[in-house]
Design a protein around this motif. Structure first.
Motif, PDB file in Angstrom:
ATOM      1  N   ALA A   4       0.854  -1.186   0.000  1.00  0.00           N
ATOM      2  CA  ALA A   4       0.000   0.000   0.000  1.00  0.00           C
ATOM      3  C   ALA A   4       0.891   1.238   0.000  1.00  0.00           C
ATOM      4  CB  ALA A   4      -0.911   0.004   1.224  1.00  0.00           C
ATOM      5  N   HIS A   5       0.668   2.135  -0.966  1.00  0.00           N
ATOM      6  CA  HIS A   5       1.526   3.312  -1.135  1.00  0.00           C
ATOM      7  C   HIS A   5       0.675   4.572  -1.117  1.00  0.00           C
ATOM      8  CE1 HIS A   5       5.213   5.352  -2.430  1.00  0.00           C
ATOM      9  NE2 HIS A   5       4.430   6.119  -3.178  1.00  0.00           N
ATOM     10  N   ILE A  13       3.504   0.818   3.094  1.00  0.00           N
ATOM     11  CA  ILE A  13       3.667  -0.355   3.951  1.00  0.00           C
ATOM     12  C   ILE A  13       3.554  -1.611   3.094  1.00  0.00           C
ATOM     13  CG2 ILE A  13       2.656   0.821   5.945  1.00  0.00           C
ATOM     14  CD1 ILE A  13       0.161  -0.989   5.553  1.00  0.00           C
ATOM     15  N   PHE A  14       4.099  -2.690   3.617  1.00  0.00           N
ATOM     16  CA  PHE A  14       3.818  -3.997   3.037  1.00  0.00           C
ATOM     17  C   PHE A  14       3.310  -4.905   4.143  1.00  0.00           C
ATOM     18  CE2 PHE A  14       8.249  -4.778   4.407  1.00  0.00           C
ATOM     19  CZ  PHE A  14       8.116  -6.000   5.052  1.00  0.00           C
ATOM     20  N   ILE A  15       2.473  -5.849   3.773  1.00  0.00           N
ATOM     21  CA  ILE A  15       2.039  -6.903   4.692  1.00  0.00           C
ATOM     22  C   ILE A  15       2.295  -8.240   4.014  1.00  0.00           C
ATOM     23  CG2 ILE A  15       0.153  -7.870   6.053  1.00  0.00           C
ATOM     24  CD1 ILE A  15      -1.236  -5.185   5.960  1.00  0.00           C
ATOM     25  N   LEU A  16       3.058  -9.071   4.662  1.00  0.00           N
ATOM     26  CA  LEU A  16       3.357 -10.410   4.159  1.00  0.00           C
ATOM     27  C   LEU A  16       2.601 -11.422   5.008  1.00  0.00           C
ATOM     28  CD1 LEU A  16       4.951 -12.611   2.607  1.00  0.00           C
ATOM     29  CD2 LEU A  16       6.797 -12.289   4.266  1.00  0.00           C
ATOM     30  N   LYS A  17       1.677 -12.136   4.413  1.00  0.00           N
ATOM     31  CA  LYS A  17       0.996 -13.228   5.105  1.00  0.00           C
ATOM     32  C   LYS A  17       1.870 -14.472   4.969  1.00  0.00           C
ATOM     33  CE  LYS A  17      -3.284 -15.928   5.229  1.00  0.00           C
ATOM     34  NZ  LYS A  17      -4.611 -16.162   4.611  1.00  0.00           N
ATOM     35  N   PHE A  37     -10.955   1.701   2.322  1.00  0.00           N
ATOM     36  CA  PHE A  37     -10.736   3.084   2.736  1.00  0.00           C
ATOM     37  C   PHE A  37      -9.659   3.214   3.811  1.00  0.00           C
ATOM     38  CE2 PHE A  37     -15.235   2.874   1.336  1.00  0.00           C
ATOM     39  CZ  PHE A  37     -15.103   3.665   0.201  1.00  0.00           C
ATOM     40  N   GLY A  38      -8.493   2.675   3.521  1.00  0.00           N
ATOM     41  CA  GLY A  38      -7.377   2.831   4.454  1.00  0.00           C
ATOM     42  C   GLY A  38      -7.301   1.785   5.535  1.00  0.00           C
ATOM     43  N   ASN A  39      -8.281   0.890   5.615  1.00  0.00           N
ATOM     44  CA  ASN A  39      -8.217  -0.218   6.577  1.00  0.00           C
ATOM     45  C   ASN A  39      -7.681  -1.458   5.880  1.00  0.00           C
ATOM     46  OD1 ASN A  39      -9.384   1.129   8.830  1.00  0.00           O
ATOM     47  ND2 ASN A  39     -11.383   0.985   7.826  1.00  0.00           N
ATOM     48  N   PHE A  40      -6.712  -2.108   6.493  1.00  0.00           N
ATOM     49  CA  PHE A  40      -6.124  -3.311   5.928  1.00  0.00           C
ATOM     50  C   PHE A  40      -6.245  -4.447   6.943  1.00  0.00           C
ATOM     51  CE2 PHE A  40      -3.667   0.384   4.421  1.00  0.00           C
ATOM     52  CZ  PHE A  40      -4.015   0.334   3.082  1.00  0.00           C
ATOM     53  N   LYS A  41      -6.787  -5.553   6.500  1.00  0.00           N
ATOM     54  CA  LYS A  41      -6.945  -6.703   7.388  1.00  0.00           C
ATOM     55  C   LYS A  41      -6.359  -7.944   6.717  1.00  0.00           C
ATOM     56  CE  LYS A  41     -11.258  -4.968   9.425  1.00  0.00           C
ATOM     57  NZ  LYS A  41     -12.703  -5.264   9.664  1.00  0.00           N
ATOM     58  N   VAL A  42      -5.622  -8.731   7.512  1.00  0.00           N
ATOM     59  CA  VAL A  42      -5.168 -10.050   7.070  1.00  0.00           C
ATOM     60  C   VAL A  42      -6.211 -11.050   7.535  1.00  0.00           C
ATOM     61  CG1 VAL A  42      -3.300 -11.732   7.108  1.00  0.00           C
ATOM     62  CG2 VAL A  42      -2.793  -9.307   7.437  1.00  0.00           C
ATOM     63  N   ILE A  43      -6.690 -11.884   6.630  1.00  0.00           N
ATOM     64  CA  ILE A  43      -7.710 -12.860   7.013  1.00  0.00           C
ATOM     65  C   ILE A  43      -7.259 -14.267   6.631  1.00  0.00           C
ATOM     66  CG2 ILE A  43      -9.591 -11.198   6.868  1.00  0.00           C
ATOM     67  CD1 ILE A  43     -10.335 -12.286   4.160  1.00  0.00           C
ATOM     68  N   GLY A  66       5.780  -4.150   7.331  1.00  0.00           N
ATOM     69  CA  GLY A  66       6.963  -3.305   7.215  1.00  0.00           C
ATOM     70  C   GLY A  66       6.616  -1.973   6.587  1.00  0.00           C
ATOM     71  N   VAL A  67       7.475  -0.986   6.802  1.00  0.00           N
ATOM     72  CA  VAL A  67       7.249   0.358   6.263  1.00  0.00           C
ATOM     73  C   VAL A  67       8.411   0.745   5.368  1.00  0.00           C
ATOM     74  CG1 VAL A  67       5.891   1.067   8.258  1.00  0.00           C
ATOM     75  CG2 VAL A  67       8.358   1.464   8.252  1.00  0.00           C
ATOM     76  N   TYR A  68       8.148   1.677   4.470  1.00  0.00           N
ATOM     77  CA  TYR A  68       9.195   2.191   3.584  1.00  0.00           C
ATOM     78  C   TYR A  68       8.824   3.601   3.171  1.00  0.00           C
ATOM     79  CZ  TYR A  68       6.079   1.498  -0.413  1.00  0.00           C
ATOM     80  OH  TYR A  68       5.022   1.580  -1.280  1.00  0.00           O
TER      81      TYR A  68
END
Length: 472
Positions: A4-5, A13-17, A37-43, A66-68
């Motif tokens: 997500a940029h 950010i990145f999210i690695l499942k 709308f800006g909410n990120f969930k890992v399911i 992680g962030v960048y």
């Protein structure tokens, strides 16, 4: 993976499942992420209510965030920073040019003491560091045997299943181990864990490998035939890996075969060794050098290339099975080129060394050079450069060592241009010195063009060059 940029702040950010690929996850809910709308969930934790245990923790799928800041490439660099810490590579343990004879389709029909000793001699001449006895070294006969009547179920009904076959190895494995030590080659084994009743015999499997480590010093095992149909099977399989790792002080390397079934994969159970990626054979004409290159190239943006075993085959076998006018058939590439495809991964010599013609051993020069640099190459962050390989592109890999230096491997496939601007991960505007250490390159200095491009030159089609680079 989810990236997500924010185009305003240029942060992301990145999210690695950390889970197997979606189609084989346990208790899969139909997707891996939910965004709104800006909410990120890992399911999808990989657990059903029935998988919970009253007295034992059950591990679900995890995730890392992680962030960048800045350009898109920084997201992949940040991801790689994390991935390289999941398993810290130790050169003396994890670096390997491994030869496994299964790639010539002899299966277990040729595996015996004399054959193994001759293979070691051929492998030493070529420059391999590890020799792996695949299926057939053991007393038990598997279902992959060239002979009928084999099985991979109820293995432990035969208590001598995982002992060296007394007919094939009348002196045990000692002569093979001794010869390997004389030639500087580690002996490795194939192993298929018992999958009965959700891997209920995991401890017996673990003790078998620990025994080989303690008796022979064998520390590299190809783990094949894994099937994880439910959470209990996965829990027991991890117990098997953990017990072996713990009781050998983490000296064991698992070559985890991910070619079929419900297994770990790119982001799960990958802290135990490397990944045996694919089976390719000239016998079935499904080995094409550019597709092997493309698979590694495509994956290397998201998974460390040095975590993969990547194959190169005996290109002189089965020449008649490829169409005479097939410009992408293995015969149209040098043996050096086939090996070069594997250099930023862990090279897998997928053939019988004794079946190679004399000219194949000329590649020992390249392999020797590679072994002088492989630790530094693999210590870097490896990413794809150029265009996606399709047999006629300019393509390759870059290993970013630090802000000033690293390695670049460039391929000119069957492309008409002898010069090409190749997009790299180098900083725009900087001047860079390139020094060739293998292949067909020449020393040159260049300024990095827009989008990180460097103009490379290779005089011949289907050629390559390995460079060190230094940013001035």
């Amino acid at each position: 993976m989810l990236f997500a940029h924010d185009n305003v702040s240029e942060n992301g950010i990145f999210i690695l499942k950390e889970a197997p690929t979606s189609n084989v996850q346990l208790a899969y809910p139909g997707s891996d992420f939910y965004t709104e709308f800006g909410n990120f969930k890992v399911i999808g934790a990989g657990l059903n209510p029935s998988d919970l245990h009253p007295s034992e923790w059950r591990r679900g799928y995890g995730f890392a965030t992680g962030v960048y800041a800045g350009e898109e490439n920084n997201s992949y660099i940040a991801l790689r920073e994390y991935q390289k810490k999941i398993r810290i590579q130790k050169p003396g343990r994890d670096e390997m040019v491994l030869m496994n004879t299964w790639g010539d389709r002899g299966q277990d029909s040729r595996v015996k003491e004399k054959f193994a000793l001759e293979e070691l001699e051929a492998g030493a001449k070529l420059g391999i560091t590890h020799f792996q006895l695949d299926d057939g070294w053991q007393t038990g006969r598997s279902s992959n045997s060239a002979q009928k009547g084999g099985t991979l179920t109820n293995i432990w009904d035969n208590k001598s299943y995982w002992e060296p076959n007394p007919e094939k190895f009348p002196n045990g494995l000692e002569p093979i181990i001794k010869k390997g030590k004389e030639l500087g080659i580690e002996i490795c084994l194939w192993f298929n864990p018992s999958k009965d009743n959700s891997n209920q015999h995991w401890e017996k499997d673990a003790n078998a490998l620990i025994g080989f480590y303690q008796k022979y010093g064998i520390r590299t095992f190809k783990i094949d035939g894994v099937n994880l149909p439910d959470k209990l099977a996965e829990v027991n399989f991890r117990k098997f890996l953990d017990k072996v790792s713990s009781e050998t002080k983490n000296n064991v390397v698992f070559n985890l075969d991910v070619t079929a079934g419900r297994r770990g994969g790119y982001h799960y159970l990958n802290e135990y060794g490397n990944i045996f990626l694919e089976n390719r054979y000239t016998d079935w004409t499904n080995y094409y050098p550019y597709t092997t290159l493309r698979n590694l190239w495509t994956l290397s943006k998201y998974v460390p290339a040095q975590n993969f075993q990547i194959e190169f085959l005996n290109k002189w076998r089965n020449l008649d099975k490829y169409p005479a006018n097939d410009i992408y058939a293995p015969k149209n590439y040098s043996f050096d080129y086939l090996f070069a495809i594997t250099m930023f991964a862990q090279p897998l010599a997928w053939f019988e060394g004794t079946g190679l013609p004399a000219e194949a051993f000329e590649s020992s020069k390249l392999i020797k050079t590679y072994k002088e640099h492989n630790t530094k190459i693999h210590a870097g962050k490896i990413f794809p450069i150029g265009n996606e390989p399709d047999g006629k592109q300019w393509t390759g890999f870059q290993s970013i060592g630090n802000e000033k230096e690293g390695y670049i491997l460039v391929f000119r496939e069957n492309n008409v241009a002898s010069k090409k601007a190749v997009k790299t991960w180098l900083p725009v505007g900087k001047r860079v010195i390139f020094k060739p250490i293998a292949g067909n390159g020449k020393v040159f200095e260049s300024q990095v063009l827009e989008e990180g491009e460097i103009i490379f030159e290779l005089a011949k089609k289907n050629s390559f060059a390995l460079f060190t680079y230094t940013i001035k």
